[in-house]
Design an enzyme around this catalytic site. Structure first.
Site, short mmCIF file in Angstrom:
data_model
loop_
_atom_site.label_atom_id
_atom_site.label_comp_id
_atom_site.label_asym_id
_atom_site.label_seq_id
_atom_site.Cartn_x
_atom_site.Cartn_y
_atom_site.Cartn_z
N TYR A 1 -10.13 10.55 -0.51
CA TYR A 1 -11.13 9.52 -1.08
C TYR A 1 -12.38 10.22 -1.56
O TYR A 1 -12.95 9.70 -2.79
CB TYR A 1 -11.61 8.59 0.03
CG TYR A 1 -10.68 7.71 0.29
CD1 TYR A 1 -10.53 6.40 -0.56
CD2 TYR A 1 -9.54 7.81 1.11
CE1 TYR A 1 -9.48 5.56 -0.12
CE2 TYR A 1 -8.49 6.66 1.54
CZ TYR A 1 -8.58 5.76 0.82
OH TYR A 1 -7.69 4.66 1.22
N GLU B 1 -6.21 2.62 7.49
CA GLU B 1 -4.90 3.49 7.32
C GLU B 1 -4.62 4.35 8.46
O GLU B 1 -3.56 4.66 9.15
CB GLU B 1 -4.91 4.40 5.87
CG GLU B 1 -5.02 3.56 4.87
CD GLU B 1 -5.67 4.11 3.53
OE1 GLU B 1 -5.87 5.28 3.60
OE2 GLU B 1 -5.90 3.36 2.72
N THR C 1 14.37 -10.26 -1.70
CA THR C 1 14.59 -9.14 -0.68
C THR C 1 13.83 -9.36 0.67
O THR C 1 14.53 -9.23 1.82
CB THR C 1 14.37 -7.41 -1.29
OG1 THR C 1 13.11 -7.35 -1.88
CG2 THR C 1 15.49 -7.23 -2.12
N PRO C 2 12.60 -9.50 0.60
CA PRO C 2 12.00 -9.74 1.78
C PRO C 2 12.37 -10.93 2.54
O PRO C 2 12.21 -11.20 3.66
CB PRO C 2 10.44 -9.59 1.49
CG PRO C 2 10.35 -9.86 0.17
CD PRO C 2 11.62 -9.26 -0.40
N PHE D 1 5.32 -6.71 -6.32
CA PHE D 1 5.96 -5.37 -6.39
C PHE D 1 5.33 -4.62 -7.45
O PHE D 1 5.16 -5.04 -8.58
CB PHE D 1 7.39 -5.84 -6.91
CG PHE D 1 8.39 -6.17 -5.76
CD1 PHE D 1 7.99 -6.14 -4.33
CD2 PHE D 1 9.58 -6.65 -5.85
CE1 PHE D 1 8.84 -6.63 -3.44
CE2 PHE D 1 10.33 -7.55 -5.17
CZ PHE D 1 9.96 -7.25 -3.67
#
Length: 400
Positions: free
Chosen positions: A98, A140, A277-278, A390
């Site tokens: 960062y 994160e 897909t999900p 996506f």
């Protein structure tokens, strides 16, 4: 969150900064990759860089975050930040990066805006940046701590299943023989692939198998490139080169498009193309849990022949107590075991949306915008509409 002095300065300069954000981010990436070419080779998606979508996503996220701070001084856009944090964690982004981004981003701002960047203006936007950066670092850090598969892990392809001419499913098991950590239905993994030029490019693929399996399963659509740009280079490599017995590097599962606590409330799962897909993973989870509420499955595709994982959609929907399946095909229709099939693009006009519905969307942006609009018109709360993009998120700022 934002100091009063900085808020006044950001409010006054946001129109000028916003008007030049695309130019600023273009110069930012140029400077960053000139100083650190390894980041373009091994971290950033070269296809998105060539198309300019990553640049627009960065510009949109900065503008959306600054605007949110001004409009909601006591809150922060957690939905947007969570989506970015999950993507960063799947890439292995580190806190020290960062500071590197800050260095090159503010150099680009100074280059583009010149004398307009007074010390006061620089300080105000510096505060905006670090509010966003520190929030992401904290999110994160928590994701890394919660992950049971830290870092990159080697996985062997144990089965390769062609779904359509453009989609192949890969089933993988860990090479180290260790356990497979639980993934939540709707999450994705990053896959790192070494390409012929030595680059180790990373792409994200949703897990398309039932949660709780001893294997990981991804379904990869081959993206058509023109040969002159890097667009589609990873999916093409996976289709052309990867066979049973080969080894891939995968990240731990990440992603915030997950079912969560749905009890027996009505659900709508809407997808188009490879966005299926999900949704298949979610249907598998709902079937395994014995979900008692109504589930409406909506999917659009070019044709029955391009509709990947259709059999799985119908199978899992058939196991639910109350399900409706609706498929639309732009080229022809097809009979199926469940539900109805229409010609053209997805049209929710004839779909019953039950009160209290929670919706999950995945597919092209235009498709999701259209479905979201119809759901809002039908009375679905914005906070109950969740989506997955996506690639770089060019639809930032949607809190629902």
């Amino acid at each position: 969150m934002l100091s009063e002095q900085s808020a006044a300065t950001v409010r006054a300069t946001l129109p000028a900064v916003g008007a030049h954000l695309n130019e600023i981010t273009e110069r930012f990436y140029a400077g960053l990759f000139a100083a650190r070419p390894d980041l373009l080779r091994d971290l950033f998606n070269r296809g998105n860089q060539a198309a300019g979508t990553q640049r627009r996503a960065l510009a949109g996220s900065v503008a959306a975050f600054a605007t949110y701070l001004l409009e909601h001084p006591d809150r922060r856009p957690d939905a947007m930040l969570a989506r970015i944090a999950h993507k960063h964690a799947s890439l292995g982004v580190a806190p020290e990066q960062y500071a590197l981004v800050h260095e090159h981003l503010f150099a680009a701002i100074a280059d583009v805006l010149g004398e307009a960047v007074t010390p006061e203006v620089a300080a105000a936007w510096d505060e905006v940046y670090w509010l966003m950066a520190n929030a992401l670092v904290a999110l994160e850090k928590r994701l890394y701590e919660e992950s049971r598969e830290p870092g990159w892990r080697r996985w062997e392809v144990v089965e390769r299943v062609p779904e359509t001419r453009e989609v192949v499913t890969l089933r993988l098991r860990p090479c180290d023989g260790g356990p497979v950590a639980d993934a939540r239905a709707g999450q994705y993994v990053s896959v790192r692939v070494q390409l012929p030029d030595g680059a180790r490019q990373i792409r994200q693929y949703s897990l398309s198998g039932a949660p709780g399996s001893a294997l990981r399963q991804i379904s990869v659509k081959r993206v058509a490139g023109d040969g002159a740009s890097p667009d589609g280079e990873v999916s093409a490599a996976l289709h052309a080169r990867v066979r049973e017995g080969d080894v891939l590097e995968l990240s731990a599962p990440y992603g915030d498009l997950v079912l969560g606590e749905v009890a027996d409330r009505p659900l709508l799962l809407a997808s188009a193309g490879i966005g299926v897909t999900p949704m298949v993973a979610m249907l598998a989870q709902l079937a395994a849990d014995g979900h008692g509420g109504s589930v409406t499955v909506v999917h659009g595709d070019r044709s029955p022949a391009t509709h990947a994982l259709r059999a799985e959609q119908e199978m899992y929907a058939g196991k639910l107590a109350d399900s409706v399946v609706r498929f639309w095909y732009e080229e022809g229709a097809a009979d199926g075991e469940h539900g109805e099939h229409g010609v053209g693009r997805v049209d929710l006009a004839g779909v019953v949306v039950a009160p209290g519905t929670r919706a999950y969307l995945c597919g092209p942006l235009g498709f999701m915008r259209g479905v979201r609009g119809r759901l809002l018109e039908a009375g679905v709360a914005a906070s109950d509409i969740h989506y997955e993009v996506f690639g770089p998120d060019l639809w930032l700022g949607q809190e629902g």
